[in-house]
Write a protein that holds these residues in place. Structure first.
Motif, PDB file in Angstrom:
ATOM      1  N   ALA B 282       0.842  -1.201   0.000  1.00 29.61           N
ATOM      2  CA  ALA B 282       0.000   0.000   0.000  1.00 29.61           C
ATOM      3  C   ALA B 282       0.876   1.248   0.000  1.00 29.61           C
ATOM      4  N   GLY B 297      -8.068   1.522  -0.616  1.00 34.66           N
ATOM      5  CA  GLY B 297      -7.502   1.370   0.711  1.00 34.66           C
ATOM      6  C   GLY B 297      -6.964  -0.027   0.903  1.00 34.66           C
ATOM      7  N   GLY B 298      -6.448  -0.296   2.100  1.00 32.19           N
ATOM      8  CA  GLY B 298      -5.851  -1.598   2.345  1.00 32.19           C
ATOM      9  C   GLY B 298      -5.997  -2.021   3.781  1.00 32.19           C
ATOM     10  N   ILE B 299      -5.872  -3.314   3.985  1.00 27.47           N
ATOM     11  CA  ILE B 299      -5.918  -3.855   5.343  1.00 27.47           C
ATOM     12  C   ILE B 299      -4.582  -4.531   5.604  1.00 27.47           C
TER      13      ILE B 299
END
Lengths: 417, 417
Positions: B282, B297-299
């Motif tokens: 990310a 977005g990212g986790i």
């Protein structure tokens, strides 16, 4: 005091295709031994020019170290030129050749006829084993002077040079002790002012350096080992008494490493919510081995919808205060703490640029939020620079704020204030 | 052909506290102009030794460039020694002093008495304005030779040197054109084999370089500008006809930049789920200006619980296949795509080490998953190296796989195969 010089050999260095990092690494190791380096030079793969530079170096220095030019191709001429300059003969070494065959076997490759050139040694020299490549190094003593030839790739040259340090000890005139103190939350000018009386001496010496978002104080003392070590320790104690509250670590410490130690010691877990830093804070935290012991996870809430849907920031808060605000940062910190069931939540929202920003919040505006057993905290900072600088400095500010927050918790739990 | 040399001045370089990157940057710019650099040297803040090195350089080179030693302190002696070596007089320049006062005003600081030293100029020289610091540079011509003095900090020295390049054009014997082709998914040996017939000539030259997880092919031609440029273009065309499918970009391109262009062109959005890379993917994606246009977005699902609770990976899948498996990677990619309402989901799960791993899955095992309009894809790779190397290479593999995936979608949508 004995003197040394470092000669880098390679046309690629003169074309600017690679920077000469070997000279700095080797010089640092020599400085620690108390050997002065007066010159570095770089010369191309050209026998006449290399011969001139080598001759000059041997005339003015006790130790001459070359890097590069030990490979198997016709361009690689360092060993041949050194032999000529000192009047030594090159002879084939069956032992060296056998060792090289072993190395090739290990990396599943076959040697070429060219590689035999690398098994030639200068008569009277000691070959230096290369564990990370095919080119052996050279160690020769002649008329009280030492010549060392190392290969060019740093990951080969530096480990080989370290093995040779005991052989250079007789040139040593003492030992250098260095200690780096690392500070967060105070500017260089204020640090300088606080220790100005300590920075005027040259041995032991005290100097300040700026690294993005940190100030470093370097203490160094040279001389008889026990004396030098205690001088460094005394100055460190004095500096700690004046600036201790800003010192987060020493030497190889990083904010992420120190933060991890504080979390572990206090049995706390962490989760992050990042907008403008885009995952950089989580990335730095997970650079630390063992971080899975306290880092639960993170959300990179890059688009507004994620901040609402995943982290539960109320739409009206975003509308009222703007997405880059201390209010949203606090909600993000609360949200990620809840979502990841972590003890501490850290949030960053900001405008990294180059475009974007809002009225009164130009590009570079960054808001940080913290939520945990020490309550909620938030702050706004402004960072000048391009996109990557804003990201890097915002991550640094976030980790620094987390460090201050955890330090207060740590002091409270251990009864120290 | 005109020759130049670069002299770095500063004891900190000889102590190994900082590497000399200026010499490489300056040399690259000179090579582009067709000026040969035969020597680099580094010398400390010592007048006698600097004087020797300068004298030698002026005797053997047409252009001599120094970096460092232009500051306000007593240690800074470059300008004074140059004046002495060429027999020039130092005079105070009221114009320069006025310009420095302006600069100090801009950065909200006050000049000290010491700073006046920096307003001294060598008679007959042209001062070079420094936009990023207080030390002006020096440009002097003497007996057909040119001497240039630049400050030490690279962010000051390099922009100043670039401004001087037009003044050096009369030494130029042609122009160097360089073109870098960047490849992903093929090894260096295979690249070399495919273009071995092109790598034997020296002008135009073709050489391969390895960068972690990429192979670069450098084409360079030197000579009359139009001819050199067309030679480079012809060789690029030939290489593309042989290796085109692996070429993801040229020159300053990065995988994250090219991936962003493919996403934008096809109107697709992206979300990431990262375990072992800890946010690095990310972070690289958001290094690209404008990435908020396609990155949702990212986790960072660092602990197992997050993979289940936030991304909905079924517990029995983790139990059956293990947390580092292609199956879990696929579920993570699906999960993050759904959670962030993105078109494409990219997932990485692996063991970065130093501890960890599972039977048959040693540290360095990394599984990648992709989910999107091109269907589901997953793969397992093994990366050797320490924690930071595994993280970096895993991120590189992830971005490379994403590039291949998007390229196929792009070709399908544009009707090209």
């Amino acid at each position: 005091m004995a003197t040394a010089e470092v000669i880098a050999v390679g046309t690629e260095l003169l074309l600017g295709e690679v920077a000469n990092t070997n000279a700095a690494e080797i010089s640092k190791l020599l400085a620690d031994l108390g050997i002065s380096v007066y010159f570095h030079s770089t010369v191309g793969d050209n026998a006449a020019r290399l011969s001139d530079v080598l001759g000059q170096a041997l005339a003015r220095s006790d130790i001459v170290i070359t890097t590069g030019g030990l490979g198997p191709t016709g361009d690689d001429i360092t060993k041949e030129v050194v032999a000529e300059v000192i009047g030594g003969k090159l002879i084939f070494s069956p032992e060296l050749w056998a060792r090289m065959l072993d190395y090739f076997h290990k990396i599943h490759r076959k040697p070429t006829e060219n590689n035999k050139k690398q098994a030639m040694v200068i008569e009277g020299s000691v070959p230096i084993t290369n564990e990370f490549g095919t080119a052996p190094g050279v160690f020769i003593e002649r008329n009280g002077k030492v010549i060392i030839c190392l290969p060019g790739p740093p990951h080969e040259a530096i480990p080989m040079f370290k093995k040779l340090l005991p052989r250079l000890e007789r040139f040593s005139s003492g030992q250098l002790f260095r200690r780096m103190l690392k500070l967060f939350g105070i500017g260089e000018a204020a640090v300088e002012q606080a220790i100005i009386d300590l920075t005027t001496r040259s041995n032991p010496s005290v100097a300040t350096y700026v690294s993005p978002g940190e100030v470093h104080i370097r203490i160094a003392a040279f001389g008889e080992p026990r004396l030098a070590e205690s001088e460094v320790a005394n100055i460190e104690k004095e500096i700690r008494s004046r600036l201790g509250k800003w010192i987060f670590g020493t030497d190889e410490d990083t904010l992420e490493k120190v933060v991890g130690e504080l979390l572990l010691r206090n049995g706390l877990s962490l989760a992050t919510a990042e907008s403008c830093t885009g995952g950089l804070v989580a990335n730095r935290i997970t650079d630390v081995p063992g971080s899975s012991g306290y880092f639960k996870g993170g959300i990179v809430a890059y688009q507004e919808a994620i901040k609402q849907s995943v982290l539960g920031v109320p739409e009206e808060i975003i509308r009222e205060y703007g997405v880059v605000s201390q209010e949203v940062a606090s909600f993000l910190a609360d949200g990620v703490r809840r979502l990841c069931r972590a003890d501490v939540g850290l949030a960053i929202t900001g405008y990294a640029g180059p475009s974007g920003g809002a009225p009164g919040k130009p590009v570079g505006t960054v808001c940080l939020g913290l939520s945990g057993p020490g309550g909620r905290q938030s702050k706004e900072v402004w960072i000048s620079g391009n996109r990557l600088t804003v990201k890097a400095r915002a991550a640094q500010e976030a980790l620094g704020s987390l460090w201050s927050y955890l330090k207060a918790l740590d002091a409270a739990s251990s009864g120290v204030l």
